[in-house]
Design a protein around this motif. Structure first.
Motif, PDB file in Angstrom:
ATOM      1  N   LEU A 194     -68.436  37.061 -54.796  1.00 55.08           N
ATOM      2  CA  LEU A 194     -68.547  38.489 -53.839  1.00 55.08           C
ATOM      3  C   LEU A 194     -69.794  38.462 -52.876  1.00 55.08           C
ATOM      4  CD1 LEU A 194     -67.521  41.056 -56.422  1.00 55.08           C
ATOM      5  CD2 LEU A 194     -66.192  40.205 -54.422  1.00 55.08           C
ATOM      6  N   TYR A 195     -70.854  38.239 -53.604  1.00 56.09           N
ATOM      7  CA  TYR A 195     -72.243  38.073 -52.740  1.00 56.09           C
ATOM      8  C   TYR A 195     -72.127  36.956 -51.767  1.00 56.09           C
ATOM      9  CZ  TYR A 195     -77.036  38.293 -51.693  1.00 56.09           C
ATOM     10  OH  TYR A 195     -78.190  38.588 -51.157  1.00 56.09           O
ATOM     11  N   ARG A 196     -71.646  35.944 -51.994  1.00 58.86           N
ATOM     12  CA  ARG A 196     -71.565  34.771 -51.068  1.00 58.86           C
ATOM     13  C   ARG A 196     -70.853  35.071 -49.775  1.00 58.86           C
ATOM     14  NH1 ARG A 196     -69.880  30.572 -54.148  1.00 58.86           N
ATOM     15  NH2 ARG A 196     -72.030  29.835 -54.356  1.00 58.86           N
ATOM     16  N   ALA A 197     -69.545  35.545 -50.026  1.00 55.07           N
ATOM     17  CA  ALA A 197     -68.627  36.177 -49.170  1.00 55.07           C
ATOM     18  C   ALA A 197     -69.327  37.103 -48.208  1.00 55.07           C
ATOM     19  CB  ALA A 197     -67.396  36.562 -49.757  1.00 55.07           C
ATOM     20  N   ALA A 198     -70.172  38.353 -48.842  1.00 56.83           N
ATOM     21  CA  ALA A 198     -70.579  39.332 -48.077  1.00 56.83           C
ATOM     22  C   ALA A 198     -71.543  38.736 -47.161  1.00 56.83           C
ATOM     23  CB  ALA A 198     -71.135  40.204 -49.253  1.00 56.83           C
ATOM     24  N   ARG A 199     -72.481  37.636 -47.612  1.00 53.82           N
ATOM     25  CA  ARG A 199     -73.470  37.285 -47.038  1.00 53.82           C
ATOM     26  C   ARG A 199     -73.119  36.407 -45.717  1.00 53.82           C
ATOM     27  NH1 ARG A 199     -77.788  39.401 -46.478  1.00 53.82           N
ATOM     28  NH2 ARG A 199     -79.403  38.024 -46.723  1.00 53.82           N
TER      29      ARG A 199
END
Length: 228
Positions: free
Chosen positions: A96-101
């Motif tokens: 999730l964090y990778r996709a958001a960034r």
């Protein structure tokens, strides 16, 4: 104005009496506080491979509080006082964090969320506070309010310079990630907030007091400012 759509990370609820399979969820205050701040919240399921597609439909991410992040993410073996971990949640939040960034979406981290973001950006954690800070006992599970001092930045624009906050955690930032900067500390220097490009992280729980403690509501105001 259309409300920005914010995804909220959740965890496995492993200790419900009489439950033979884990449920997924988190405290209701996260969604309530986001709605009060002008956002439209959505809970994100624990499916790592779905993270990219889910974030395509959202405008931001909130990494919520919860159990300890597994220390393998910052290259350490588990401490004897490491708490409960949720490796499915860890795996999902990484994605999730990778996709958001990758999409340039604003991210808010609360409690565990701050710790997760710091680690995912290259920092590390104290696995257990006792012995690391004079204030450790005050940050553990008994005395849950204390003062923080804000440093220049986005959060400082929305809080009094000295603010009393509610935190209850037995882990804390050790090495600050190179992409983040300290935004608030306790009297004895324990990191209580971090900021980065499109990222706001706090160690306390503003979602639990958004209706009763105006000084802590600045966290959500700062997050919403990222959208502007």
């Amino acid at each position: 104005m259309t409300r920005p759509r914010i995804g909220i990370s959740i965890g496995q609820l492993l200790t419900l009496p009489g439950v033979t399979r884990p449920y997924e969820g988190t405290a209701q205050h996260y969604a309530q506080a986001l709605w009060a701040a002008g956002a439209a919240p959505s809970l994100l399921p624990l499916i790592p491979e779905a993270a990219g597609e889910l974030m395509e439909r959202l405008d931001g991410l909130l990494l919520s509080g919860g159990v300890d992040l597994h220390p393998r993410f910052y290259g350490e073996e588990p401490h004897e006082q490491l708490g409960e971990v949720d490796e499915l949640r860890d795996a999902t939040e990484v994605e999730l964090y990778r996709a958001a960034r990758e999409r340039g979406l604003p991210v808010l981290g609360i409690c565990r969320g701050l710790q997760v973001i710091n680690v995912f950006e290259g920092g590390s954690l104290h696995q257990h506070l006792d012995g690391h800070s004079q204030s450790a006992r005050g940050h553990h599970y008994t005395d849950t309010t204390h003062d923080v001092h804000f440093e220049d930045g986005l959060l400082a624009r929305h809080h009094p310079q000295l603010t009393r906050v509610n935190s209850h955690h037995h882990q804390a930032v050790k090495a600050v990630a190179p992409t983040l900067r300290v935004a608030a500390r306790t009297d004895d220097g324990l990191v209580e907030a971090l900021e980065g490009d499109g990222v706001v992280c706090v160690q306390w729980h503003p979602e639990a007091t958004f209706h009763s403690a105006p000084d802590t509501n600045g966290t959500f105001k700062a997050y919403m400012e990222l959208f502007r």
